[in-house]
Write a protein that holds these residues in place. Sequence first.
Motif, PDB file in Angstrom:
ATOM      1  N   GLY A   1       0.771  -1.295  -0.103  1.00 31.09           N
ATOM      2  CA  GLY A   1       0.082   0.069   0.045  1.00 31.09           C
ATOM      3  C   GLY A   1       0.815   1.185  -0.020  1.00 31.09           C
TER       4      GLY A   1
ATOM      5  N   GLY B   1       2.399   2.477  -2.563  1.00 28.99           N
ATOM      6  CA  GLY B   1       2.342   3.208  -3.888  1.00 28.99           C
ATOM      7  C   GLY B   1       3.180   2.682  -4.958  1.00 28.99           C
ATOM      8  N   LYS B   2       3.464   1.296  -4.763  1.00 32.00           N
ATOM      9  CA  LYS B   2       4.430   0.571  -5.920  1.00 32.00           C
ATOM     10  C   LYS B   2       3.829   0.771  -7.221  1.00 32.00           C
ATOM     11  N   THR B   3       2.491   0.481  -7.431  1.00 34.79           N
ATOM     12  CA  THR B   3       1.796   0.514  -8.638  1.00 34.79           C
ATOM     13  C   THR B   3       1.742   1.749  -9.318  1.00 34.79           C
ATOM     14  N   SER B   4       1.448   2.782  -8.436  1.00 28.96           N
ATOM     15  CA  SER B   4       1.275   3.970  -8.870  1.00 28.96           C
ATOM     16  C   SER B   4       2.841   4.566  -9.428  1.00 28.96           C
TER      17      SER B   4
ATOM     18  N   ASN C   1      -3.212  -4.660  -8.862  1.00 30.31           N
ATOM     19  CA  ASN C   1      -4.313  -3.455  -9.122  1.00 30.31           C
ATOM     20  C   ASN C   1      -3.663  -2.659 -10.015  1.00 30.31           C
TER      21      ASN C   1
ATOM     22  N   ILE D   1      -0.919  13.411  -3.766  1.00 32.56           N
ATOM     23  CA  ILE D   1      -1.872  13.903  -4.758  1.00 32.56           C
ATOM     24  C   ILE D   1      -3.245  13.398  -4.534  1.00 32.56           C
TER      25      ILE D   1
ATOM     26  N   ASN E   1       7.184   8.439  -0.956  1.00 29.89           N
ATOM     27  CA  ASN E   1       5.638   8.759  -1.384  1.00 29.89           C
ATOM     28  C   ASN E   1       4.606   9.530  -0.399  1.00 29.89           C
ATOM     29  N   ARG E   2       3.672  10.105  -1.191  1.00 27.10           N
ATOM     30  CA  ARG E   2       2.692  10.866  -0.311  1.00 27.10           C
ATOM     31  C   ARG E   2       3.190  11.823   0.721  1.00 27.10           C
TER      32      ARG E   2
HETATM   33  N1  LIG Z   1       1.357  10.385  -4.328  1.00 25.19           N
HETATM   34  C1  LIG Z   1       0.048   9.658  -3.851  1.00 25.19           C
HETATM   35  N2  LIG Z   1      -0.666  10.623  -3.454  1.00 25.19           N
HETATM   36  C2  LIG Z   1      -2.111  10.139  -3.125  1.00 25.19           C
HETATM   37  N3  LIG Z   1      -2.266   9.134  -3.079  1.00 25.19           N
HETATM   38  C3  LIG Z   1      -1.262   8.044  -3.512  1.00 25.19           C
HETATM   39  C4  LIG Z   1      -0.200   8.178  -4.192  1.00 25.19           C
HETATM   40  N4  LIG Z   1       0.718   7.239  -4.400  1.00 25.19           N
HETATM   41  C5  LIG Z   1      -0.398   6.430  -4.011  1.00 25.19           C
HETATM   42  N5  LIG Z   1      -1.497   6.610  -3.420  1.00 25.19           N
HETATM   43  C6  LIG Z   1      -2.640   6.004  -3.121  1.00 25.19           C
HETATM   44  O1  LIG Z   1      -2.349   4.952  -2.415  1.00 25.19           O
HETATM   45  C7  LIG Z   1      -2.968   3.794  -2.455  1.00 25.19           C
HETATM   46  C8  LIG Z   1      -2.132   2.733  -2.641  1.00 25.19           C
HETATM   47  O2  LIG Z   1      -1.174   2.948  -3.892  1.00 25.19           O
HETATM   48  P1  LIG Z   1      -0.691   1.806  -4.764  1.00 25.19           P
HETATM   49  O3  LIG Z   1      -1.841   0.818  -5.246  1.00 25.19           O
HETATM   50  O4  LIG Z   1       0.019   2.334  -5.932  1.00 25.19           O
HETATM   51  O5  LIG Z   1       0.400   1.126  -3.738  1.00 25.19           O
HETATM   52  P2  LIG Z   1       0.821  -0.362  -3.709  1.00 25.19           P
HETATM   53  O6  LIG Z   1       2.051  -0.203  -3.008  1.00 25.19           O
HETATM   54  O7  LIG Z   1       1.032  -0.859  -5.173  1.00 25.19           O
HETATM   55  O8  LIG Z   1      -0.331  -1.214  -2.945  1.00 25.19           O
HETATM   56  P3  LIG Z   1      -0.303  -2.808  -2.933  1.00 25.19           P
HETATM   57  O9  LIG Z   1       0.718  -3.177  -1.844  1.00 25.19           O
HETATM   58  O10 LIG Z   1      -1.587  -3.178  -2.370  1.00 25.19           O
HETATM   59  O11 LIG Z   1      -0.124  -3.278  -4.285  1.00 25.19           O
HETATM   60  C9  LIG Z   1      -3.919   4.035  -3.392  1.00 25.19           C
HETATM   61  O12 LIG Z   1      -5.118   4.265  -3.218  1.00 25.19           O
HETATM   62  C10 LIG Z   1      -3.217   4.912  -4.529  1.00 25.19           C
HETATM   63  O13 LIG Z   1      -4.163   5.775  -5.326  1.00 25.19           O
END
Ligand SMILES: Nc1ncnc2c1ncn2[C@@H]1O[C@H](COP(=O)(O)OP(=O)(O)OP(=O)(O)O)[C@@H](O)[C@H]1O
Length: 319
Positions: free
Chosen positions: A19, A21-24, A50, A302, A268-269
């Motif tokens: 969670g 933000g890896k995918t983002s 995702n 964001i 991130n964030r």
């Molecule tokens: N810079 C940012 N600003 C605001 N929200 C963010 C940002 N980066 C990620 N998010 C939000 O945080 C949540 C998790 O992001 P993301 O899915 O990219 O994480 P992840 O590491 O891939 O999660 P997972 O481990 O579940 O695969 C999402 O709802 C995404 O929209």
Amino acid sequence: MLLTDAATRHAIFVGGKGGVGKTSIASSLALARAQQGARVLVVSTDPAHNLGHLWERPIGDDIVTLWRADGQEGAGTPGCVDGIEIDPARTVDAHLAAVSTTMTRMLPERLHRAARDHLESARKAPGTYEAAVLERVAETLETGLDRYDLVVFDTAPSGHTLHLLSMPEAMTDWTEKLLANRDRSERFSVAYGALGGTKDTSDRDAELRRMLLRRRARFSLMRDTLADPRRTGFVIVTVAEPMPVAESREVASQLESLGVTLMGVVANRLSPAELMPVRREREEALLANLDLGAPITRIPLIDELVGLAALERLAGVLA
Ligand SMILES: Nc1ncnc2c1ncn2[C@@H]1O[C@H](COP(=O)(O)OP(=O)(O)OP(=O)(O)O)[C@@H](O)[C@H]1O
Ligand SMILES: [Mg+2]
């Protein structure tokens, strides 16, 4: 900085805690490189995919187009992002189906049921699923390096991925042993053929051998790619909170022992300094202590990070 470093790489693994933000980050990095004209493939290896949600379109175990520069058409053309969500269950199914066909052909009717039961338990055996993920990652890496300028892996939360990265070595050894065994049994089947045995057995042996050779080539490619700092880099994504930061340290030291180069860290964030100055100061204090020997890229919070417009915004921040 991250984007400049990414421009020299052919494979980038994006990892970190669940969670963060890896995918983002993987997606926006892919988009930012594609906007510079690169052909990019983004690959989700996390069983809880995702990627499709973020790009607002279904993605599956076959490559689909997610973005391309104006006026470009056809898969793998300059300035594009293609995507795939690896489905290990599909690999396990295909593999077990092939084994089942061979078994049915070789075994007498009365043993078919036992053979089927055995295969069903193999499906659930520990390691089957992981081996299938690795197989597909190695396969996608091979295809990706061939057809794209850059392959970005959006990985599963830390533990899984690190284990996965340590596996090609073991898989190469294992395949090596199987091949040695095949060599021995091939000599046997040649002798058996000379005694009037069936040709069918040696055809099957040759096919199996070809398959093992392909697989050995694939695993060595993956191992060599992972160990090459000029071609490959790992990006740790974290948020500026104590737990994820501690885990990032752990991941960095494990990468080092695996011989995989840490290319960058993404914080991130981050909280907006104008609105939340105290909080942001606390975040910066944590980051000041996070010296992992790789540059830290700061990404602000964001809102509504879904869809192309949001990804373009994030890609803009990376650029
Ligand atoms: N810079 C940012 N600003 C605001 N929200 C963010 C940002 N980066 C990620 N998010 C939000 O945080 C949540 C998790 O992001 P993301 O899915 O990219 O994480 P992840 O590491 O891939 O999660 P997972 O481990 O579940 O695969 C999402 O709802 C995404 O929209
Ligand atoms: Mg994800």
